[in-house]
Design an enzyme around this catalytic site. Structure first.
Site, PDB file in Angstrom:
ATOM      1  N   GLU A 172      -0.030   1.170  -7.010  1.00  0.00           N
ATOM      2  CA  GLU A 172      -0.714   1.357  -5.730  1.00  0.00           C
ATOM      3  C   GLU A 172       0.099   2.151  -4.709  1.00  0.00           C
ATOM      4  OE1 GLU A 172      -3.358  -2.761  -5.988  1.00  0.00           O
ATOM      5  OE2 GLU A 172      -1.985  -2.484  -4.311  1.00  0.00           O
ATOM      6  N   GLU A 354      -5.536  -4.838 -12.235  1.00  0.00           N
ATOM      7  CA  GLU A 354      -5.628  -6.001 -11.337  1.00  0.00           C
ATOM      8  C   GLU A 354      -7.083  -6.202 -10.956  1.00  0.00           C
ATOM      9  OE1 GLU A 354      -3.169  -5.972  -7.832  1.00  0.00           O
ATOM     10  OE2 GLU A 354      -1.412  -5.236  -8.926  1.00  0.00           O
TER      11      GLU A 354
END
Length: 449
Positions: A172, A354
């Site tokens: 991320e 995720e």
């Protein structure tokens, strides 16, 4: 519901489809001053008054540093195929140019134990815990940090080689750059538009610099990068451009240079006065063929243009939300994957690295009844299956998270785990979501034997 239901024609039933659980180093390890580890930007940030809810920190967290053996045993007991973890950069390179053998051996014992138990190991090299000594020299605002990451990636890949099944360079980069250097709500807490985009470019440069070393040192492993994506929907028909721009700045800004060798023109135009210095050859370095891309998905956003022409997120109060306040909208996962598949003609196989929900979870008489999370996983697995049936290549799914942990600026109040952690005793308790996940996987395994 005691197990997630997969219809008989579900693509997720395929034996080659990978199911796993995920964690990250600073969120679970603890042992902050042990094993030769030096401070990260998160150790520093947690000491800033008001930076983290309840003044929480990751000094102990889930004490995975000491309890890793029982945790790996617990992971195996869930019936998953793989474990996704991250390594702490300041545990491996605690001082500039100095390699900590003890740190490498800490992760080696975890990797070896996973393999002994039949688990594949997906390692993320950077999940936001930049060494503080690099932040002292400017952190991701300093171009040199990209080359320090290259060195770190070289150290790890030379030591482990193909022993790591899958390497991801970054987790991320949106959060590491925008939350950390643009909006200041994550470590190191810097606020500035130019700083946000500059740090983003240096993060992507770091990814590109690392890739040749990973390829060379681990030729049989998979290599990729992990991006979070919160797809935008227009509030009204007049806001379609707002939604398109939100996606461009939110995740195309990070994915386009890797897959297309360019930054989105819409962002270059709109943020022209905030653009970083992009040197000749930078985009050639960042552009790299990947074996996979990880997608972290939690929710969507609904946007409009405000009276100043800025993008404004519009809450949807009548829809269901998780404890952290994020809307539950599983259709967005299907839509996102289809959009990505359409945008990139060279899109490599995807993994959902995720996906999960925060809950206000309490352990009562040894049980945690987290029915909202159970339904969250059920509906998102259905949404994932729909995308695969529509032609998107997705090879695996990782539930976030294995266990409750340090949830960054939210501290320990937000629980994302499928396993409950009593932070006073470090007792782990499987929640109903963990039992439902395990039962689905056991049933699937029996089918495929």
């Amino acid at each position: 519901m005691n197990k997630f239901q997969l219809p008989s024609d579900s693509k997720l039933r395929r034996p080659e489809f990978l199911f796993g659980v995920a964690t990250s180093s600073y969120q679970i390890e603890g042992g902050a001053q042990l094993g030769g580890r030096t401070p990260s930007i998160w150790d520093t940030f947690c000491n800033k008054p008001g930076a983290v809810d309840n003044a929480d920190n990751g000094d102990v967290a889930c004490d995975h540093f000491h309890l890793w053996q029982q945790d790996i045993e617990m992971i195996q007991g869930l019936g998953v195929d793989a474990y996704r973890l991250s390594m702490a950069w300041p545990r491996i390179v605690p001082h500039d140019g100095q390699v900590n053998e003890e740190g490498l051996k800490f992760y080696e014992q975890i990797i070896d134990e996973c393999h002994a138990r039949g688990l594949k190991v997906f390692v993320t090299l950077y999940h936001w815990d930049l060494p503080q000594y690099l932040e002292d020299k400017g952190g991701w605002l300093n171009r040199e940090t990209a080359y320090k990451f290259e060195y770190y990636a070289q150290v790890v890949s030379e030591y482990f080689g193909d022993k790591i099944d899958s390497y991801a360079t970054l987790n991320e980069p949106f959060c590491a750059s925008y939350l950390g250097y643009r909006w200041g709500i994550h470590a190191p807490g810097i606020k500035g538009e130019r700083e946000g985009f500059l740090s983003a470019h240096h993060l992507m440069l770091a990814h590109g610099l690392a890739m040749p070393h990973l390829r060379k040192n681990a030729p049989n492993s998979m290599h990729g990068c992990v991006f979070n994506a919160t797809p935008a929907y227009p509030l009204n028909d007049s806001d379609i451009a707002a939604a398109e721009y939100s996606d461009a700045e939110g995740f195309h800004w990070f994915m386009d240079p890797v897959l297309k060798g360019e930054y989105p023109q819409a962002v270059l135009d709109r943020q022209s006065h905030n653009m970083p210095m992009i040197l000749e050859g930078d985009l050639d370095i960042i552009r790299s063929d990947l074996d996979f891309i990880g997608i972290n998905f939690y929710t969507r956003c609904v946007v409009r243009f405000d009276e100043n022409g800025d993008i404004q997120e519009v809450p949807q109060p009548t829809n269901e939300h998780t404890f952290i306040g994020w809307e539950i909208y599983p259709q967005a996962l299907t839509d996102l994957l289809l959009r990505l598949n359409e945008r990139y003609d060279n899109l490599p196989p995807l993994y959902i690295t995720e996906n999960g929900a925060a809950g206000e979870d309490n352990c009562v008489n040894g049980e945690v009844n987290d029915q909202q999370r159970v339904m969250y996983f059920q509906t998102h697995l259905e949404a994932l299956d729909a995308a695969i049936k529509a032609g998107v290549k997705v090879d695996g799914y990782f539930a976030w998270s294995l266990m409750d942990n340090f949830e960054w600026a939210y501290g320990y109040k937000q629980r994302f785990g499928i396993v409950h952690v009593d932070y006073q005793t470090q007792k782990r308790t499987l929640k109903q979501s963990a039992l439902a996940y395990r039962n689905m996987l056991l049933e699937r395994r029996e089918e495929n034997q």
